[in-house]
Design an enzyme around this catalytic site. Structure first.
Site, mmCIF file in Angstrom:
data_model
loop_
_atom_site.group_PDB
_atom_site.id
_atom_site.type_symbol
_atom_site.label_atom_id
_atom_site.label_comp_id
_atom_site.label_asym_id
_atom_site.label_seq_id
_atom_site.Cartn_x
_atom_site.Cartn_y
_atom_site.Cartn_z
ATOM 1 N N LYS A 41 -58.948 57.331 -24.272
ATOM 2 C CA LYS A 41 -57.869 58.108 -23.737
ATOM 3 C C LYS A 41 -58.315 59.533 -23.513
ATOM 4 C CE LYS A 41 -54.456 55.475 -26.330
ATOM 5 N NZ LYS A 41 -53.532 55.484 -27.466
ATOM 6 N N GLU A 97 -66.554 61.312 -19.594
ATOM 7 C CA GLU A 97 -66.259 61.196 -21.020
ATOM 8 C C GLU A 97 -65.822 62.550 -21.554
ATOM 9 O OE1 GLU A 97 -65.245 59.742 -23.589
ATOM 10 O OE2 GLU A 97 -66.918 58.487 -24.246
ATOM 11 N N ASP A 98 -65.020 62.538 -22.598
ATOM 12 C CA ASP A 98 -64.587 63.789 -23.205
ATOM 13 C C ASP A 98 -65.688 64.398 -24.060
ATOM 14 O OD1 ASP A 98 -64.387 61.839 -25.196
ATOM 15 O OD2 ASP A 98 -62.313 62.294 -25.714
ATOM 16 N N ASP A 101 -71.189 62.237 -28.788
ATOM 17 C CA ASP A 101 -71.439 62.549 -30.192
ATOM 18 C C ASP A 101 -72.723 61.827 -30.615
ATOM 19 O OD1 ASP A 101 -71.215 62.879 -33.008
ATOM 20 O OD2 ASP A 101 -69.043 62.877 -32.904
ATOM 21 N N LYS A 129 -72.435 67.094 -28.398
ATOM 22 C CA LYS A 129 -72.912 67.472 -29.735
ATOM 23 C C LYS A 129 -74.317 66.913 -29.920
ATOM 24 C CE LYS A 129 -68.575 67.264 -32.373
ATOM 25 N NZ LYS A 129 -67.958 66.578 -33.525
ATOM 26 N N PHE A 150 -65.399 68.960 -35.951
ATOM 27 C CA PHE A 150 -64.451 67.999 -35.396
ATOM 28 C C PHE A 150 -63.488 68.731 -34.472
ATOM 29 C CE2 PHE A 150 -60.906 65.077 -35.153
ATOM 30 C CZ PHE A 150 -61.588 63.911 -34.830
ATOM 31 N N ASP A 157 -58.422 63.977 -29.762
ATOM 32 C CA ASP A 157 -57.357 63.920 -30.757
ATOM 33 C C ASP A 157 -57.878 63.776 -32.178
ATOM 34 O OD1 ASP A 157 -56.543 60.706 -31.720
ATOM 35 O OD2 ASP A 157 -58.116 61.023 -30.244
ATOM 36 N N ARG A 163 -53.992 66.144 -28.579
ATOM 37 C CA ARG A 163 -54.568 65.871 -27.250
ATOM 38 C C ARG A 163 -54.085 66.871 -26.205
ATOM 39 N NH1 ARG A 163 -57.194 60.985 -26.913
ATOM 40 N NH2 ARG A 163 -56.457 59.350 -28.306
#
Length: 179
Positions: A41, A97-98, A101, A129, A150, A157, A163
């Site tokens: 999401k 992609e957001d 990681d 990251k 984080f 979220d 979000r």
């Protein structure tokens, strides 16, 4: 456990960087149509803003994968929750992609999509990251490299909250609650 959110990247910083990425994608895909594949999401906020700034023809599709659940660290287990609605064969595909990681989820996803025969396959992420990387993933377009904290906001979220923040923030847990 109580937490609060500290601003890491302001709304203006994020907006300016998305414009720059959109400009670069428009140059790189000049004369072509780019097929954006959003990883739901979290990626939806970024993809919508990015698509508005791309000047070449754009088509969209969505996937949902999960590797986090309610934790703040990736579990490493990738689950396809929603697959693409249409074929990507012979399309110039840009996965949006957001955040990248560990790289586990994206590595799996890119390999799977590559097997579907796109004309080209690239990756665009708002946040990266690199110090958390476990699996090497080539990121073609990066908004920001960020430290190992984080983050939430702009689609990211923590347990389905935050979000809708128009900036990127860091979740900080109140020490008094942890003692």
């Amino acid at each position: 456990m109580a937490e609060h959110v500290r601003v890491l990247l302001s709304e203006k910083e994020v907006d300016d960087r998305i414009q720059a990425i959109g400009d670069q994608i428009s140059r790189d895909y000049a004369g072509k149509q780019v097929h954006l594949v959003c990883v739901l999401k979290g990626g939806s906020f970024f993809m919508c803003e990015l698509a508005k700034r791309i000047t070449v023809p754009v088509s969209l599709d969505f996937m949902s994968v999960s590797s986090y659940g309610k934790d703040t660290k990736s579990s490493g287990v990738v689950k396809i929750v929603k697959d693409l609605d249409e074929s990507i064969k012979d399309k110039d595909v840009l996965v949006v992609e957001d955040i990248v990681d560990s790289g586990r989820t994206l590595s799996y996803l890119l390999e799977m999509l590559g097997d579907r025969g796109p004309a080209s396959l690239r990756l665009c992420t708002l946040l990266d990251k690199p110090e958390r990387r476990v699996v090497n993933v080539k990121v073609d377009y990066t908004g920001f490299e960020i430290p190992d904290e984080f983050v939430v906001g702009y689609g990211l979220d923590y347990d389905q909250r935050y979000r809708n923040l128009p900036y990127i923030g860091v979740v900080e847990f109140d020490q008094k609650e942890q003692e």
